[in-house]
Design a protein around this motif. Structure first.
Motif, mmCIF file in Angstrom:
data_model
loop_
_atom_site.group_PDB
_atom_site.id
_atom_site.type_symbol
_atom_site.label_atom_id
_atom_site.label_comp_id
_atom_site.label_asym_id
_atom_site.label_seq_id
_atom_site.Cartn_x
_atom_site.Cartn_y
_atom_site.Cartn_z
ATOM 1 N N GLN A 278 -5.895 -28.390 -16.611
ATOM 2 C CA GLN A 278 -7.237 -27.785 -17.006
ATOM 3 C C GLN A 278 -8.301 -28.579 -15.969
ATOM 4 N N LEU A 279 -8.268 -29.716 -15.826
ATOM 5 C CA LEU A 279 -9.014 -30.412 -14.813
ATOM 6 C C LEU A 279 -8.939 -29.964 -13.507
ATOM 7 N N LYS A 280 -7.847 -29.702 -12.989
ATOM 8 C CA LYS A 280 -7.282 -29.259 -11.669
ATOM 9 C C LYS A 280 -8.168 -28.041 -11.396
ATOM 10 N N VAL A 281 -7.809 -27.006 -12.300
ATOM 11 C CA VAL A 281 -8.282 -25.702 -12.002
ATOM 12 C C VAL A 281 -9.971 -25.633 -12.284
ATOM 13 N N LEU A 282 -10.413 -26.380 -13.264
ATOM 14 C CA LEU A 282 -11.873 -26.476 -13.488
ATOM 15 C C LEU A 282 -12.615 -27.103 -11.878
ATOM 16 N N GLY A 283 -11.835 -27.566 -11.110
ATOM 17 C CA GLY A 283 -12.346 -28.231 -10.065
ATOM 18 C C GLY A 283 -12.364 -27.318 -8.782
ATOM 19 N N MET A 284 -11.585 -26.261 -8.970
ATOM 20 C CA MET A 284 -11.438 -25.072 -8.036
ATOM 21 C C MET A 284 -12.678 -24.101 -7.875
ATOM 22 N N ARG A 285 -12.763 -23.741 -6.750
ATOM 23 C CA ARG A 285 -14.044 -23.128 -6.507
ATOM 24 C C ARG A 285 -13.853 -21.655 -7.040
ATOM 25 N N THR B 196 -14.023 -20.836 -10.167
ATOM 26 C CA THR B 196 -13.597 -21.188 -11.751
ATOM 27 C C THR B 196 -14.906 -20.857 -12.498
ATOM 28 N N TRP B 197 -15.822 -21.852 -12.287
ATOM 29 C CA TRP B 197 -17.198 -21.807 -13.250
ATOM 30 C C TRP B 197 -17.655 -20.453 -12.994
ATOM 31 N N GLU B 198 -17.705 -19.629 -12.093
ATOM 32 C CA GLU B 198 -18.355 -18.520 -11.959
ATOM 33 C C GLU B 198 -17.711 -17.295 -12.931
ATOM 34 N N ILE B 199 -16.279 -17.251 -12.863
ATOM 35 C CA ILE B 199 -15.743 -16.527 -13.587
ATOM 36 C C ILE B 199 -15.990 -16.976 -15.083
ATOM 37 N N ILE B 200 -15.616 -17.973 -15.736
ATOM 38 C CA ILE B 200 -16.002 -18.324 -16.932
ATOM 39 C C ILE B 200 -17.398 -18.206 -17.526
ATOM 40 N N ALA B 201 -18.491 -18.130 -16.542
ATOM 41 C CA ALA B 201 -19.593 -17.817 -16.892
ATOM 42 C C ALA B 201 -19.661 -16.266 -17.132
ATOM 43 N N ASN B 202 -19.065 -15.470 -16.281
ATOM 44 C CA ASN B 202 -19.073 -14.124 -16.278
ATOM 45 C C ASN B 202 -18.486 -13.347 -17.632
ATOM 46 N N ILE B 203 -17.448 -14.054 -18.047
ATOM 47 C CA ILE B 203 -16.609 -13.634 -19.225
ATOM 48 C C ILE B 203 -16.930 -14.267 -20.382
ATOM 49 N N ARG B 204 -17.848 -15.198 -20.387
ATOM 50 C CA ARG B 204 -18.194 -16.001 -21.816
ATOM 51 C C ARG B 204 -18.540 -15.222 -22.836
ATOM 52 N N GLN C 244 -7.767 -12.737 -8.921
ATOM 53 C CA GLN C 244 -6.559 -12.902 -9.507
ATOM 54 C C GLN C 244 -5.923 -13.964 -9.574
ATOM 55 N N LYS C 245 -5.877 -14.647 -8.580
ATOM 56 C CA LYS C 245 -5.272 -16.176 -8.222
ATOM 57 C C LYS C 245 -5.898 -16.991 -9.221
ATOM 58 N N ARG C 246 -7.289 -17.105 -9.277
ATOM 59 C CA ARG C 246 -8.204 -17.917 -10.223
ATOM 60 C C ARG C 246 -7.688 -17.727 -11.591
ATOM 61 N N VAL C 247 -7.823 -16.517 -12.089
ATOM 62 C CA VAL C 247 -7.487 -15.941 -13.482
ATOM 63 C C VAL C 247 -5.958 -16.559 -13.548
ATOM 64 N N SER C 248 -5.154 -16.394 -12.962
ATOM 65 C CA SER C 248 -3.552 -16.819 -13.039
ATOM 66 C C SER C 248 -3.767 -18.430 -13.258
ATOM 67 N N ASP C 249 -4.272 -18.979 -12.463
ATOM 68 C CA ASP C 249 -4.339 -20.526 -12.513
ATOM 69 C C ASP C 249 -5.063 -20.905 -13.778
ATOM 70 N N ALA D 114 -3.282 -22.638 -17.218
ATOM 71 C CA ALA D 114 -3.863 -23.986 -17.865
ATOM 72 C C ALA D 114 -4.648 -23.782 -19.365
ATOM 73 N N GLY D 115 -4.422 -22.528 -19.931
ATOM 74 C CA GLY D 115 -5.064 -22.323 -21.108
ATOM 75 C C GLY D 115 -6.383 -22.096 -21.220
ATOM 76 N N ILE D 116 -7.148 -21.818 -20.198
ATOM 77 C CA ILE D 116 -8.539 -21.912 -20.337
ATOM 78 C C ILE D 116 -8.768 -20.234 -20.235
ATOM 79 N N VAL D 117 -8.136 -19.511 -20.050
ATOM 80 C CA VAL D 117 -8.333 -17.696 -20.301
ATOM 81 C C VAL D 117 -6.970 -17.314 -20.791
ATOM 82 N N ARG D 118 -7.311 -15.950 -21.618
ATOM 83 C CA ARG D 118 -6.001 -15.347 -21.840
ATOM 84 C C ARG D 118 -6.184 -14.233 -21.049
#
Length: 106
Positions: free
Chosen positions: A12-19, A21-29, A50-55, A59-63
């Motif tokens: 989770q920490l690794k993927v949250l540090g990737m470019r 990730t936060w914009e995608i989470i904010a977009n689908i929150r 696609q790649k970031r959603v897969s990551d 990591a259990g951040i999205v379904r």
């Protein structure tokens, strides 16, 4: 902390540090969206979404789940944020390192 929990926190920490990730989470929150919609609304390239959603899914951040587009009737993949919480403080980091290496600094 169990090995599975440690691995999940690391992932989770690794993927949250990737470019992006936060914009995608904010977009689908506020609700699930299909990947093409996320790409259009965030202006992130579709393949990157696609790649970031897969990551994030690994990591259990999205379904990711299958759905059908109402207009076209085509099968699509939708993305929804999972509820996740990371409790991390210096003591927890020390415990994780001690469990992994056998070294504990008091």
């Amino acid at each position: 902390m169990q090995a599975l929990q440690k691995e999940q926190v690391h992932a989770q920490l690794k993927v949250l540090g990737m470019r992006h990730t936060w914009e995608i989470i904010a977009n689908i929150r506020n609700g699930s969206k299909y990947m093409k919609q996320i790409a259009m609304e965030t202006r992130i390239p579709y393949t990157t979404v696609q790649k970031r959603v897969s990551d994030m899914s690994n990591a259990g951040i999205v379904r990711v789940f299958s759905d059908v587009d109402r207009e076209s009737g085509k099968a699509i993949k939708k993305v929804r944020v999972s509820r996740f919480k990371i409790n991390l403080d210096p003591h927890m980091i020390s415990k994780i390192i001690a469990d992994e290496t056998g070294f504990y600094n008091k």
